[in-house]
Design an enzyme around this catalytic site. Structure first.
Site, PDB file in Angstrom:
ATOM      1  N   ASP A  27       0.858  -1.148  -0.080  1.00 32.07           N
ATOM      2  CA  ASP A  27       0.066  -0.027  -0.165  1.00 32.07           C
ATOM      3  C   ASP A  27       0.687   1.235   0.185  1.00 32.07           C
ATOM      4  O   ASP A  27       2.124   1.246   0.571  1.00 32.07           O
ATOM      5  CB  ASP A  27      -0.754  -0.039   1.241  1.00 32.07           C
ATOM      6  CG  ASP A  27      -2.135   1.056   1.227  1.00 32.07           C
ATOM      7  OD1 ASP A  27      -2.199   1.419   0.040  1.00 32.07           O
ATOM      8  OD2 ASP A  27      -2.801   1.175   2.049  1.00 32.07           O
ATOM      9  N   ASN A  75     -10.648  -2.909  -6.157  1.00 39.55           N
ATOM     10  CA  ASN A  75      -9.936  -1.895  -6.895  1.00 39.55           C
ATOM     11  C   ASN A  75     -10.437  -1.669  -8.328  1.00 39.55           C
ATOM     12  O   ASN A  75     -10.236  -0.887  -8.951  1.00 39.55           O
ATOM     13  CB  ASN A  75      -8.566  -2.607  -7.030  1.00 39.55           C
ATOM     14  CG  ASN A  75      -7.414  -2.483  -5.836  1.00 39.55           C
ATOM     15  OD1 ASN A  75      -6.571  -3.276  -5.819  1.00 39.55           O
ATOM     16  ND2 ASN A  75      -7.954  -1.363  -4.941  1.00 39.55           N
TER      17      ASN A  75
HETATM   18  C1  FPP Z   1      -2.038   0.273  -3.172  1.00 38.80           C
HETATM   19  O1  FPP Z   1      -1.578   1.491  -3.424  1.00 38.80           O
HETATM   20  C2  FPP Z   1      -1.726  -0.567  -4.183  1.00 38.80           C
HETATM   21  C3  FPP Z   1      -2.356  -1.314  -5.351  1.00 38.80           C
HETATM   22  C4  FPP Z   1      -3.709  -1.026  -5.296  1.00 38.80           C
HETATM   23  C5  FPP Z   1      -1.906  -2.156  -6.184  1.00 38.80           C
HETATM   24  C6  FPP Z   1      -0.417  -2.815  -5.916  1.00 38.80           C
HETATM   25  C7  FPP Z   1       0.126  -2.725  -7.308  1.00 38.80           C
HETATM   26  C8  FPP Z   1       1.281  -2.507  -7.399  1.00 38.80           C
HETATM   27  C9  FPP Z   1       2.368  -2.633  -6.515  1.00 38.80           C
HETATM   28  C10 FPP Z   1       2.168  -2.470  -8.840  1.00 38.80           C
HETATM   29  C11 FPP Z   1       1.586  -3.679  -9.651  1.00 38.80           C
HETATM   30  C12 FPP Z   1       1.843  -4.777  -9.351  1.00 38.80           C
HETATM   31  C13 FPP Z   1       2.301  -5.903  -9.973  1.00 38.80           C
HETATM   32  C14 FPP Z   1       2.589  -7.108  -9.303  1.00 38.80           C
HETATM   33  C15 FPP Z   1       2.543  -5.824 -11.631  1.00 38.80           C
HETATM   34  P1  FPP Z   1      -2.545   2.552  -3.318  1.00 38.80           P
HETATM   35  O2  FPP Z   1      -2.775   3.016  -4.938  1.00 38.80           O
HETATM   36  O3  FPP Z   1      -3.878   2.229  -2.851  1.00 38.80           O
HETATM   37  O4  FPP Z   1      -2.063   3.744  -2.674  1.00 38.80           O
HETATM   38  P2  FPP Z   1      -2.610   4.721  -1.738  1.00 38.80           P
HETATM   39  O5  FPP Z   1      -3.254   4.170  -0.631  1.00 38.80           O
HETATM   40  O6  FPP Z   1      -1.451   5.693  -1.294  1.00 38.80           O
HETATM   41  O7  FPP Z   1      -3.572   5.556  -2.773  1.00 38.80           O
END
Ligand code: FPP
Length: 255
Positions: A27, A75
């Site tokens: 996250d 998501n």
């Molecule tokens: C949370 O950050 C992360 C995600 C929703 C997706 C995780 C994805 C990756 C690490 C990249 C893609 C992964 C692979 C394996 C190709 P957020 O967007 O919720 O962050 P925030 O809480 O700061 O908004």
């Protein structure tokens, strides 16, 4: 980073006390990008680099199972542009990583409702799963379109269907039979869950499987989660006493 974590190294870890299964909620990508006046997708892109580094390190450390929460069932509700960009990143990642998984003897798996993913990505994932199927090093599992409650409901439905078909009896249902209906059949429960990005919640991840896992939360965002941060979490885990409902004395007598 604190002075203590900056001096931590791989050699500080006890190899015999590593978690057999490490699960991670990655996250903080969006906030990392926002703090740098960058579009959110740049945070996800940087997050992919962290995925590559952490996967490689866990495999070298000898961790047997690594499960990453890459895309939750919820998501899908994000803005379409972000969902499309995440899917593109995922496709690129899988394509690029299969040769590296082969070199590192990593077996690839997924959990989640894959049928909701675009067909080209499903095909790419199936290819990665079958190409790496006979590797016997670390098992890397990506949770994609995954929701813990959905997983439990599906398991209940699958079990009920077997009862109706006369292949299962309600009286025979126990915890291990129920667990065999989950996506994680044949994967042990996580010993340690790490969540980056400062939030202290489980967010519908592995609800059944995390029953006795140790939890580790860090303020560090996923794009900034370094190998030293990983060692710090693993050291913290190694200092814990896991009791599984027993007293500390009972556990020490068992050792
Ligand atoms: C949370 O950050 C992360 C995600 C929703 C997706 C995780 C994805 C990756 C690490 C990249 C893609 C992964 C692979 C394996 C190709 P957020 O967007 O919720 O962050 P925030 O809480 O700061 O908004």
């Amino acid at each position: 980073m604190t002075e203590k974590s900056s001096s931590i190294d791989r050699s500080d870890l006890l190899s015999e006390r590593l978690p057999g299964h490490l699960a991670i909620i990655m996250d903080g990508n969006g906030r990392w990008a926002k703090a740098r006046m960058l579009p959110r997708i740049m945070g996800h892109r940087k997050g992919v680099q962290t995925v590559q580094a952490i996967v490689e390190e866990c495999s070298e450390l000898g961790i047997k199972f690594l499960t990453l929460y890459a895309f939750s069932a919820e998501n899908w509700l994000r803005p379409k542009t972000e969902v499309t960009a995440l899917m593109m990143l995922l496709k690129k990642y899988i394509k690029m990583e299969v040769p590296r998984m082969m070199r590192n003897n990593i077996r690839f798996r997924t959990i989640g409702n894959l049928k909701e993913l675009p067909e080209d990505i499903q095909a790419e994932l199936e290819n990665a799963i079958s190409e790496t199927a006979s590797n016997n090093g670390m098992t890397l599992t990506l949770a994609l379109s995954y929701g813990g409650r959905q997983e439990l409901v599906n398991a209940a439905k699958s079990f009920a269907a077997k009862v109706i078909a006369g292949e299962q009896r309600i009286d025979d249902l126990d915890e291990s039979t129920f667990a065999s209906f989950l996506y994680t059949d044949n994967i042990p429960d996580p010993d340690l869950l790490i969540r980056t990005g400062g939030e202290m919640r489980i967010s519908n991840f592995l609800l059944w499987q995390l029953a006795y896992s140790e939890l580790y939360f860090t303020e560090t965002s996923w794009p900034e989660f370094s190998l030293k941060e990983l060692y710090k979490a693993l050291l913290d885990y190694q200092a814990r006493e896991r009791r599984f409902g027993l007293t500390g004395e009972q556990v020490r007598n068992l050792m």
